[in-house]
Structure formats: C-alpha cells, structure tokens
Design an enzyme around this catalytic site. Structure first.
Site, PDB file in Angstrom:
ATOM      1  N   SER A 251       0.679  -1.560  -0.225  1.00 53.67           N
ATOM      2  CA  SER A 251      -0.243  -0.233   0.111  1.00 53.67           C
ATOM      3  C   SER A 251       0.551   1.644   0.273  1.00 53.67           C
ATOM      4  O   SER A 251       0.214   1.990  -0.375  1.00 53.67           O
ATOM      5  CB  SER A 251      -0.782   0.153   1.289  1.00 53.67           C
ATOM      6  OG  SER A 251      -0.286   0.079   2.668  1.00 53.67           O
ATOM      7  N   ASP A 494      -2.915   6.170  12.146  1.00 48.75           N
ATOM      8  CA  ASP A 494      -1.727   5.544  10.502  1.00 48.75           C
ATOM      9  C   ASP A 494      -0.950   6.895   9.759  1.00 48.75           C
ATOM     10  O   ASP A 494      -0.760   7.700  10.124  1.00 48.75           O
ATOM     11  CB  ASP A 494      -2.841   5.846   9.518  1.00 48.75           C
ATOM     12  CG  ASP A 494      -2.364   5.459   8.304  1.00 48.75           C
ATOM     13  OD1 ASP A 494      -0.976   5.444   8.459  1.00 48.75           O
ATOM     14  OD2 ASP A 494      -2.238   5.793   7.259  1.00 48.75           O
ATOM     15  N   HIS A 497       1.471   5.402   6.347  1.00 49.86           N
ATOM     16  CA  HIS A 497       1.181   5.941   5.007  1.00 49.86           C
ATOM     17  C   HIS A 497       1.377   7.655   5.441  1.00 49.86           C
ATOM     18  O   HIS A 497       2.197   7.942   5.770  1.00 49.86           O
ATOM     19  CB  HIS A 497      -0.249   5.504   4.529  1.00 49.86           C
ATOM     20  CG  HIS A 497      -0.183   3.910   4.521  1.00 49.86           C
ATOM     21  ND1 HIS A 497      -0.937   3.424   5.322  1.00 49.86           N
ATOM     22  CD2 HIS A 497      -0.106   2.947   2.902  1.00 49.86           C
ATOM     23  CE1 HIS A 497      -0.936   2.101   5.049  1.00 49.86           C
ATOM     24  NE2 HIS A 497      -0.312   1.923   3.778  1.00 49.86           N
TER      25      HIS A 497
END
Length: 525
Positions: A251, A494, A497
C-alpha cells in the site's frame, strides 16, 4: 553508458558550495611534486587496479574479485550509505578468481552483521575504513589514493579518469547522491492543490478528512551538493508516450502510484481523457489498476503484491494454514513483465505479527519452516525476485527500480497497539534524532543486488522519510461525523502511509530525476 566515465553536474545544477576556484596554482605545484614522488617510487609499488561500472555485473570478467556499492558522490556526515545506482568496483590481482566482498563492511557497530537486529534497529553500513580483502592501498573511505589509473579520490570513493571526463544524460550532468539531503520550505509546492485529485483514496486525502494545517505540503527535498529539477509532468508524459509505467508492491507503493497519477493528471487540460480503464474509483483491494492517459497513449499502473512473492496455503496434519512461498513469485508477475518502467517495493507487511514471528509460515518447496527469522525470509524472498528479474526482464527495454523502506513514526506503540503521530506539524530538524538504517534494506543492498545481472536503481528513501513525522494521516484517514468517533480514532492512527499531496510526491520527483539520468528510450533524448 561508458562505465569508465565519471558523471559531473553542469554548472547550473551545482550548489555554490561545490565550486573550487582559489588555490589553483598551489594545487598544480603540489600535484607535480606528488607525481614526481610516485614516479621515483613506482618500482616498489604494487597496487590493484580499480574500475567503476555503472551497468550490472559482468559474468565474463577476469577480475580477481569484486565489491559493489550503490552509486553516490559522497557519504553523509554519519557515513551512511545513500544510493541511487549500483556500481561495481573490481580489483584485479593474480589469483584469477572472483569473490564478492560483504563481510569486511564496518558500520557504527563493530563487525556488524546483516542479521543482528530488528527492523529500524540497525546502523547504516559505513563505507569508512573498509578494506578490500586486505589488499594493500585499496581502502574505500579514509582511503589512500595510490593506484594505477586512479585519477581522483573523493570522500572515500575511487574514480577512474577517462579522456572524456563527463557524459550528458537526460539533460543532467554529474554525480550527486540525491537521497542525501534535507527538507527546505517551498511555497510553490504542492504539485496539485489540496483536495483537488479525485484519484486519491480517502485514507490518504488528509485535507478532505479535516486536517486543519497545510504546512506539511510546503516542503521540498534538497540534496546536499546539487540541485535537482522539479517534476515536469508534461515532459514526463511526453517521454512516457506509448509506454507503461507500473508500481508493484504494498500500500506504500499504492500511495506513490496515486501521487504520480495526480501529478501527471494536473498537467492534462481535458481531465476526462485520464481514466482508470476498468472504471474503478477505489484501489484498496488487491488487484491490478491502470490509469490511461489517452492523449499520450500511455498508462500508469499499480499491481497489489505486498510481498512480491506468493502467498499460499499448506495442507498439514491438522488441516490447512496460510504460508508465504519464499521461492515463488506472486502470480501477478505475468501482468507487468513487459512494462517499460517498473517500481518495486516490499517491506511493511514483513513487520506484521505473522511474518515477524516467523513460526510455521515461511515455505520453500514442500517444506514449511517451524521457525525462520524474518530477515532471513526477506532476503530469500528478494533473492527469488532478483532471479525472476534477471530471467524475465529485458534490460535493454525495461528500467527496474526498487524503492526502499518508508519509515514509520508511531509513538507509544505500533500500528495495532495505540501508536500515535497526531499533532505533528513539522519535520524533524536534527539528523541526530533519526533512526538507524533498516536491516532489511541493508540485506537488499549488500546481499541481493550484488548477485544480479540486471541493473537496478535503488531509491534509498529511508532517511528522507524519517525526517517527515508530520506527513502521515494520523487520525485524518477518514471523515468523522461525531466528536466521539474522532476521539476513538486516536487509538488507531495511521503513521505509516502519507497524506496526499505529500511525501510520495517527492519520491516521484526523485524517480523523474533518476529517469532523466539513467532512463532508456525517450528518456535519453
């Protein structure tokens, strides 16, 4: 490219600090004296010959042994390895054998092993005080500049002079470690306005999810020792005309892919002529996604393959269970082997509990290891990848990149245990606060790449990303309807990312610069 040529940046790209004007006469005098001393003592010197190669390994070489290190102009202040392109240093002797030297590397830890710690707990391998298999006068770092045909010794790197001292590649001249630098404010950033790109997954669109600050998009990466151009999206698309660019990995590579799509899309007047070929608008599920730029007859694709190698199942005595085949490529490899540019990555899924624990999970052939260290498994998996690249990729057509580990910034826990990065609004300013070079990247750089025949450009973005604790979505990975939802989100932040626009835009900027320097086909013009 003539491997004996030393690349140098032209004047417009060089920082003022690199210019040396004064002391020319003194330098000439000293050089003449030094040359006289060498001639007087030439009969007593026995020095190995050193050559620098920019294009893969040569299986037919008669050199006695080789030691490879990534292309870089200079070491950073802490002696860390930052790399752009693989380079072979071959030292000749009379034995007639060839050895790959890795064991003599010394880092901040004495006699450090590639396998002696956890991810992000490893010191970056230093090139200082590295001796080439005990050969006399063959030091890299604090080196003696003695040697036949060696014309320059700069910051520990030995370069062989040629009649033509420089070569122009993609409009850029020179040597510069573009991954060694610092972040500086840039009011002209970002490449596309906040919230303007419909192709960003909602998880990465921090602005639309309510992040109140915007300074995190106002930073530019400035390499030490040279300037690099911004990403010219129109030029990128022109050079990509009729071709396919593919991002393969987890990702974090999807993060980079969406960034590239948005940057390129911003330059296209008729946005309707940029579309995902199957009509998909969300890209989190495993699969293959392709954005077509109709006006340029090209595509920018993403192939979800978190491990690059194949996830599988094994039928045991007590039933079936999931395994990871370290000896087989993921089945998605059939979708990108003919691409013109491929950017690989794998890393973050190797930190999850199942992979990091390594119990009854890693499989080779019909054997499942009861226990295998994650670093050993990672190295075996990427060795499988390297063999596949050498066998299936046409190096005359396809440019292969491997993007390094993107550093996380969890405080007080990990991604699944309450780790936080909320309310970080500025990058780390002091390099002393950065972490050690990831051990997995060290293994990739010094174990996997040296065995490959296909040239691979390693984008070493670990240190670059480590500065950017301010660039993660944190709690802004979704839109919250109530204050209670937002409070609860603080327990599941998060910090892996990146917000878009944001840090992955810089990765693509460095990809563009690398293609200008080393690219094939249209990129050479």
């Amino acid at each position: 490219m003539d491997s004996s040529k030393r690349l140098t940046f032209s004047e417009p790209f060089m920082s003022q600090g690199r210019k040396v004007i004064s002391g020319f006469s003194l330098g000439v005098g000293v050089s003449l004296l030094f040359l006289t001393l060498i001639l007087l003592n030439s009969t007593s010197l026995s020095v190995p010959k050193v050559q620098v190669f920019l294009q893969g390994s040569d299986s037919n070489s008669t050199s006695s042994f080789s030691w490879r290190f990534p292309f870089t102009t200079a070491l950073s202040s802490n002696g860390s390895v930052s790399s752009l392109h693989r380079v072979d240093v071959r030292v000749s002797s009379s034995e007639g054998s060839e050895k790959t030297l890795l064991g003599n590397l010394t880092g901040d830890q004495k006699n450090a092993s590639l396998y002696d710690g956890h991810e992000e707990d490893e010191h970056c391998c230093s090139l200082k005080n590295v001796t080439l298999a005990g050969k006399e006068n063959a030091h890299v770092g604090n080196s003696s500049c003695n040697g036949d045909g060696v014309g320059k010794c700069e910051d520990g790197l030995l370069f062989k002079e040629s009649n033509n001292d420089s070569v122009s590649v993609g409009g850029l001249l020179g040597e510069c470690d573009i991954f060694d630098g610092k972040w500086v404010r840039d009011e002209f950033k970002p490449y596309y306005p906040l919230g303007s790109c419909p192709n960003v997954d909602r998880d990465f669109d921090c602005h639309l999810n309510g992040r109140p600050d915007s300074d995190y998009v106002k930073w530019k990466w400035q390499p030490n020792g040279c300037d690099i151009p911004s990403l010219n999206a129109t030029d990128f698309l022109e050079k990509l005309r009729g071709q396919k660019l593919v991002f393969v990995g987890d990702s974090l590579n999807r993060n980079m892919w969406e960034s590239m799509v948005c940057i390129l899309r911003q330059s296209v007047k008729d946005k309707k002529r940029v579309f995902e070929i199957s009509g998909k608008t969300e890209f989190k599920k495993k699969g293959v996604y392709a954005f077509r730029f109709e006006d340029y007859n090209c595509s920018v694709d993403f192939v979800s393959s978190p491990f690059i190698v194949q996830e599988s199942t094994f039928k045991g005595i007590n039933g079936s269970f999931e395994t990871l085949r370290l000896d087989l490529m993921d089945q998605t490899s059939t979708t990108y082997h003919d691409a013109d540019i491929i950017v690989f990555n794998t890393g973050h899924w190797w930190t999850h509990e199942k992979t990091s624990r390594g119990e009854d999970y890693y499989q080779v052939g019909n054997h499942v290891y009861p226990r295998l260290k994650v670093l050993d498994a990672y190295t075996r998996a990427l060795t499988t990848w390297a063999r596949w690249v050498d066998k299936n990729i046409d190096a005359n057509r396809t440019q292969v990149f491997f993007r390094g580990y993107s550093v996380t910034h969890f405080r007080g826990g990990q991604w699944n245990s309450g780790g936080k990065c909320h309310k970080e609004t500025e990058p780390i300013s002091n390099g002393k606060h950065l972490r050690k070079y990831p051990s997995k990247m060290r293994a990739f750089e010094h174990v996997v790449i040296p065995k490959m025949k296909t040239p691979v450009i390693y984008m070493n973005i670990s240190r670059l990303t480590d500065y950017r604790k301010d660039g993660h979505p944190s709690i802004y990975r979704m839109e919250y309807k109530t204050a209670e939802e937002r409070t609860a989100a603080e327990q599941h932040q998060d910090c892996s990312h990146w917000c878009l626009p944001g840090v992955p835009d810089t990765w693509n900027e460095l990809l563009y610069v690398s293609l200008l320097k080393y690219g094939k086909g249209h990129w050479k013009s």
